[in-house]
Design an enzyme around this catalytic site. Sequence first.
Site, PDB file in Angstrom:
ATOM      1  N   THR A  13      20.637  -1.308  -2.711  1.00 26.43           N
ATOM      2  CA  THR A  13      19.664  -2.556  -3.046  1.00 26.43           C
ATOM      3  C   THR A  13      20.307  -3.330  -3.213  1.00 26.43           C
ATOM      4  O   THR A  13      19.596  -4.470  -2.752  1.00 26.43           O
ATOM      5  CB  THR A  13      19.213  -2.023  -4.565  1.00 26.43           C
ATOM      6  N   ASP A  58      20.149   3.494   2.366  1.00 22.66           N
ATOM      7  CA  ASP A  58      19.842   3.101   1.223  1.00 22.66           C
ATOM      8  C   ASP A  58      20.564   4.696   1.471  1.00 22.66           C
ATOM      9  O   ASP A  58      20.768   5.891   2.034  1.00 22.66           O
ATOM     10  CB  ASP A  58      17.729   3.868   1.764  1.00 22.66           C
ATOM     11  N   SER A  59      21.425   4.662  -0.033  1.00 15.82           N
ATOM     12  CA  SER A  59      22.007   5.978  -0.827  1.00 15.82           C
ATOM     13  C   SER A  59      21.482   7.129  -0.336  1.00 15.82           C
ATOM     14  O   SER A  59      22.281   8.204  -0.585  1.00 15.82           O
ATOM     15  CB  SER A  59      22.685   5.498  -1.855  1.00 15.82           C
ATOM     16  N   SER A  60      20.062   7.195  -0.414  1.00 15.35           N
ATOM     17  CA  SER A  60      19.650   8.593  -0.171  1.00 15.35           C
ATOM     18  C   SER A  60      19.364   9.015   0.967  1.00 15.35           C
ATOM     19  O   SER A  60      19.452  10.550   1.450  1.00 15.35           O
ATOM     20  CB  SER A  60      17.816   8.608  -0.133  1.00 15.35           C
ATOM     21  N   THR A  90      22.315   3.317  -5.431  1.00 18.19           N
ATOM     22  CA  THR A  90      23.038   3.832  -6.768  1.00 18.19           C
ATOM     23  C   THR A  90      21.852   5.002  -6.489  1.00 18.19           C
ATOM     24  O   THR A  90      22.769   6.224  -7.616  1.00 18.19           O
ATOM     25  CB  THR A  90      22.039   2.665  -7.871  1.00 18.19           C
ATOM     26  N   ASP A  91      21.152   6.016  -6.281  1.00 14.55           N
ATOM     27  CA  ASP A  91      20.570   6.807  -5.809  1.00 14.55           C
ATOM     28  C   ASP A  91      22.346   7.570  -5.935  1.00 14.55           C
ATOM     29  O   ASP A  91      21.973   8.813  -6.716  1.00 14.55           O
ATOM     30  CB  ASP A  91      19.706   7.107  -5.374  1.00 14.55           C
ATOM     31  N   THR A 272      27.043  22.580 -16.910  1.00 13.76           N
ATOM     32  CA  THR A 272      26.044  22.804 -17.494  1.00 13.76           C
ATOM     33  C   THR A 272      24.747  21.957 -17.515  1.00 13.76           C
ATOM     34  O   THR A 272      24.671  20.291 -16.414  1.00 13.76           O
ATOM     35  CB  THR A 272      26.347  22.176 -19.434  1.00 13.76           C
ATOM     36  N   GLN A 273      23.885  21.925 -17.226  1.00 19.34           N
ATOM     37  CA  GLN A 273      21.991  20.882 -17.022  1.00 19.34           C
ATOM     38  C   GLN A 273      22.514  19.730 -18.085  1.00 19.34           C
ATOM     39  O   GLN A 273      22.344  18.854 -17.872  1.00 19.34           O
ATOM     40  CB  GLN A 273      21.152  22.125 -17.671  1.00 19.34           C
ATOM     41  N   CYS A 274      23.273  19.910 -19.589  1.00 18.59           N
ATOM     42  CA  CYS A 274      22.684  18.923 -20.699  1.00 18.59           C
ATOM     43  C   CYS A 274      24.170  18.073 -20.201  1.00 18.59           C
ATOM     44  O   CYS A 274      25.158  17.965 -19.321  1.00 18.59           O
ATOM     45  CB  CYS A 274      23.587  19.241 -21.801  1.00 18.59           C
TER      46      CYS A 274
HETATM   47  N1  ASP Z   1      17.486   3.254  -3.308  1.00 18.81           N
HETATM   48  C1  ASP Z   1      18.513   3.136  -3.200  1.00 18.81           C
HETATM   49  C2  ASP Z   1      19.809   3.242  -2.737  1.00 18.81           C
HETATM   50  O1  ASP Z   1      20.240   4.348  -3.642  1.00 18.81           O
HETATM   51  C3  ASP Z   1      19.019   1.927  -5.229  1.00 18.81           C
HETATM   52  C4  ASP Z   1      19.171   1.615  -5.403  1.00 18.81           C
HETATM   53  O2  ASP Z   1      20.795   1.297  -4.424  1.00 18.81           O
HETATM   54  O3  ASP Z   1      20.020   1.143  -6.110  1.00 18.81           O
HETATM   55  O4  ASP Z   1      20.449   2.790  -1.290  1.00 18.81           O
END
Ligand code: ASP
Length: 339
Positions: A13, A58-60, A90-91, A272-274
Amino acid sequence: MRKRVYIAYTGGTIGMKRTRAGYVPASGYLQQQMDAMPELKHPSMPLFHVHEYAPLLDSSNMTPREWVAIARDIGDHYDGYDGFVVLHGTDTMAYTTSALPFMLNGLGKPVIVSGSQIPLCEVRNDGRENLITSLLIAANYDIPEVCLYFGGRLLRGCRAVKVSADGFAAFASPNVPPLGTVGIDIEINWDLVRKPRPRQKMRVEELASPVVSALRLFPGIAPELIRNVLRPPLQGLVLEAYGVGNGPDHDQAFLAALTDATSRGVVIVDCTQCLEGTVDLAEYAAGSALARAGVISGFDMTAEAALAKLYYLFSRGYGFGKVKREMQRDLRGEMTITD
Ligand code: ASP
């Protein structure tokens, strides 16, 4: 002498452009935004070089191949710079910051991974502060670690998790305090920062293509699903279990699927999921049954770190026994060993 920082801009982003279809990564656009920031030219700022990746992602869309590209990039420029900033979406940022510490063996300089929730092109954005502070930390603080800086907190990369889809404080490291906090001052918690091993040379340890996976337990999960996930050629699995690492021990088919896989040499690591706390397979029958099925404890590792560590260890060519042992040892500050 002004310090020198290498910026690896992978996408995300922070440098995105607004279009009718939503924000998209656009080549040259981050550099344009940065050229328009006079504060980056201030003498108190380090000199920096921006290397834009192609394509910007996009990091996805990131995979371990991109982790390798980032690690190599840092390795190739290691001697010429005082520190490194990786700008990243961020993803999947917490996965990348979990993998890099394993791959940058003997790291002696700061690698600060950051990004933003709102792009620099918007008037109100968090990218500006994240970028400026990341540059200052990378240049001026002797932190020989891969860190994630975001929203005023400097976190150990292999402990970080994304905790908010829209807040500026989007990341946390629930099982260790931040390495630093940023308010009026940049305050580093030096007692927590790892010490560089003297005279150790940084070596990039690349990843091969081991077959690893992660699976989150849920009430009613079918044993066939587990059996399917555990089929060859799977080598390692992060099992995201309940609480202190528990699973449905009344389900004999579930336990049999685990036992069958571990006896074939699949490494199954219980996390753990926690968000907070550690796995303890001895506390409940629902945990000890998993241990008897050959599942090992991931202690307080995040699922992100456990997955990255499996990639790393299997890429070294280690066999089942060695991977199991190393998974339960702290290699880069990714787990707390309490005994
Ligand atoms: N979809 C974006 C990414 O991970 C989200 C971000 O950067 O905040 O590339």
